[in-house]
Scaffold this motif. Sequence first.
Motif, PDB file in Angstrom:
ATOM      1  N   VAL A 232       0.901 -10.367  50.412  1.00  0.00           N
ATOM      2  CA  VAL A 232       1.272 -10.814  51.738  1.00  0.00           C
ATOM      3  C   VAL A 232       3.127  -9.871  51.941  1.00  0.00           C
ATOM      4  CG1 VAL A 232       2.334 -12.931  52.638  1.00  0.00           C
ATOM      5  CG2 VAL A 232      -0.183 -13.037  51.345  1.00  0.00           C
ATOM      6  N   TYR A 233       3.193 -10.130  52.874  1.00  0.00           N
ATOM      7  CA  TYR A 233       5.047  -9.453  52.911  1.00  0.00           C
ATOM      8  C   TYR A 233       5.527 -10.636  54.070  1.00  0.00           C
ATOM      9  CZ  TYR A 233       1.862  -5.910  52.380  1.00  0.00           C
ATOM     10  OH  TYR A 233       1.149  -4.313  51.770  1.00  0.00           O
ATOM     11  N   LEU A 234       7.343 -10.700  53.086  1.00  0.00           N
ATOM     12  CA  LEU A 234       8.408 -11.965  54.145  1.00  0.00           C
ATOM     13  C   LEU A 234       8.923 -10.212  54.481  1.00  0.00           C
ATOM     14  CD1 LEU A 234       9.233 -13.666  54.861  1.00  0.00           C
ATOM     15  CD2 LEU A 234      10.430 -14.018  52.519  1.00  0.00           C
ATOM     16  N   GLN A 235       8.424  -9.905  55.777  1.00  0.00           N
ATOM     17  CA  GLN A 235       9.637  -9.218  56.541  1.00  0.00           C
ATOM     18  C   GLN A 235      11.535  -9.877  56.603  1.00  0.00           C
ATOM     19  OE1 GLN A 235       9.342  -5.817  56.822  1.00  0.00           O
ATOM     20  NE2 GLN A 235      11.093  -5.964  57.741  1.00  0.00           N
ATOM     21  N   MET A 236      12.230  -9.098  56.423  1.00  0.00           N
ATOM     22  CA  MET A 236      13.309  -9.998  57.047  1.00  0.00           C
ATOM     23  C   MET A 236      14.164  -9.372  57.545  1.00  0.00           C
ATOM     24  SD  MET A 236      14.203 -11.675  52.829  1.00  0.00           S
ATOM     25  CE  MET A 236      14.458 -10.587  51.508  1.00  0.00           C
ATOM     26  N   ASN A 237      14.795  -9.891  58.618  1.00  0.00           N
ATOM     27  CA  ASN A 237      15.285  -8.991  59.918  1.00  0.00           C
ATOM     28  C   ASN A 237      17.028 -10.191  59.773  1.00  0.00           C
ATOM     29  OD1 ASN A 237      13.939  -6.619  59.755  1.00  0.00           O
ATOM     30  ND2 ASN A 237      12.631  -8.097  61.422  1.00  0.00           N
ATOM     31  N   GLY A 238      18.134  -8.786  60.240  1.00  0.00           N
ATOM     32  CA  GLY A 238      18.935  -9.964  60.421  1.00  0.00           C
ATOM     33  C   GLY A 238      19.628 -10.620  59.524  1.00  0.00           C
ATOM     34  N   LEU A 239      19.562 -10.602  58.141  1.00  0.00           N
ATOM     35  CA  LEU A 239      19.943 -11.131  56.897  1.00  0.00           C
ATOM     36  C   LEU A 239      21.146 -11.142  56.790  1.00  0.00           C
ATOM     37  CD1 LEU A 239      17.686  -8.578  54.476  1.00  0.00           C
ATOM     38  CD2 LEU A 239      17.703 -10.754  54.685  1.00  0.00           C
ATOM     39  N   LYS A 240      21.794 -12.227  56.406  1.00  0.00           N
ATOM     40  CA  LYS A 240      22.888 -12.431  56.501  1.00  0.00           C
ATOM     41  C   LYS A 240      23.833 -12.924  54.508  1.00  0.00           C
ATOM     42  CE  LYS A 240      22.303 -15.581  60.333  1.00  0.00           C
ATOM     43  NZ  LYS A 240      22.214 -16.501  61.386  1.00  0.00           N
ATOM     44  N   PRO A 241      24.520 -13.240  54.488  1.00  0.00           N
ATOM     45  CA  PRO A 241      25.519 -13.558  53.157  1.00  0.00           C
ATOM     46  C   PRO A 241      24.592 -15.081  52.535  1.00  0.00           C
ATOM     47  CG  PRO A 241      26.713 -13.055  54.337  1.00  0.00           C
ATOM     48  CD  PRO A 241      25.724 -12.765  55.388  1.00  0.00           C
ATOM     49  N   GLU A 242      24.132 -15.428  53.435  1.00  0.00           N
ATOM     50  CA  GLU A 242      23.910 -17.556  53.026  1.00  0.00           C
ATOM     51  C   GLU A 242      21.919 -16.705  52.682  1.00  0.00           C
ATOM     52  OE1 GLU A 242      25.371 -16.388  55.987  1.00  0.00           O
ATOM     53  OE2 GLU A 242      24.723 -17.734  57.144  1.00  0.00           O
TER      54      GLU A 242
END
Length: 129
Positions: free
Chosen positions: A79-89
């Motif tokens: 299973v994958y978690l694609q993370m875009n537009g990452l923020k410091p938080e």
Amino acid sequence: EVQLVESGGGLVQAGGSLRLSCAAIGFSLDEYSIGWFRQVPGKEHEGVGCLSRTDDSTYYADSVKGRFTISRDKQKNTVYLQMNGLKPEDTAVYYCAADPGLLRRGSGYRRCRQEHDYWGSGTQVTVSS
């Protein structure tokens, strides 16, 4: 031995992307609901999103909706978690979890289980500003 193994974490600049993987060893993820969580030291873990075992529907916490996407590759048992537009938080240790149970009733992220039989050991994601 039954295991969940996360990978793909790292250091990325704000606005960047990462794809986390969650591979199952010793069992098939096909029959499991999947959850992704994250935790910052000193804080409780926070739910990120989940994927249904029945139809692969996905649900997300408001903090990541529209930026993160969960998907499943049955052939790779991953299973994958694609993370875009990452923020410091978004900086945290990210965990995947699996459970043979169904998602909860309700709508949106409230459908996601909090209890899972199997948990990975986590992968660190650090987002610099």
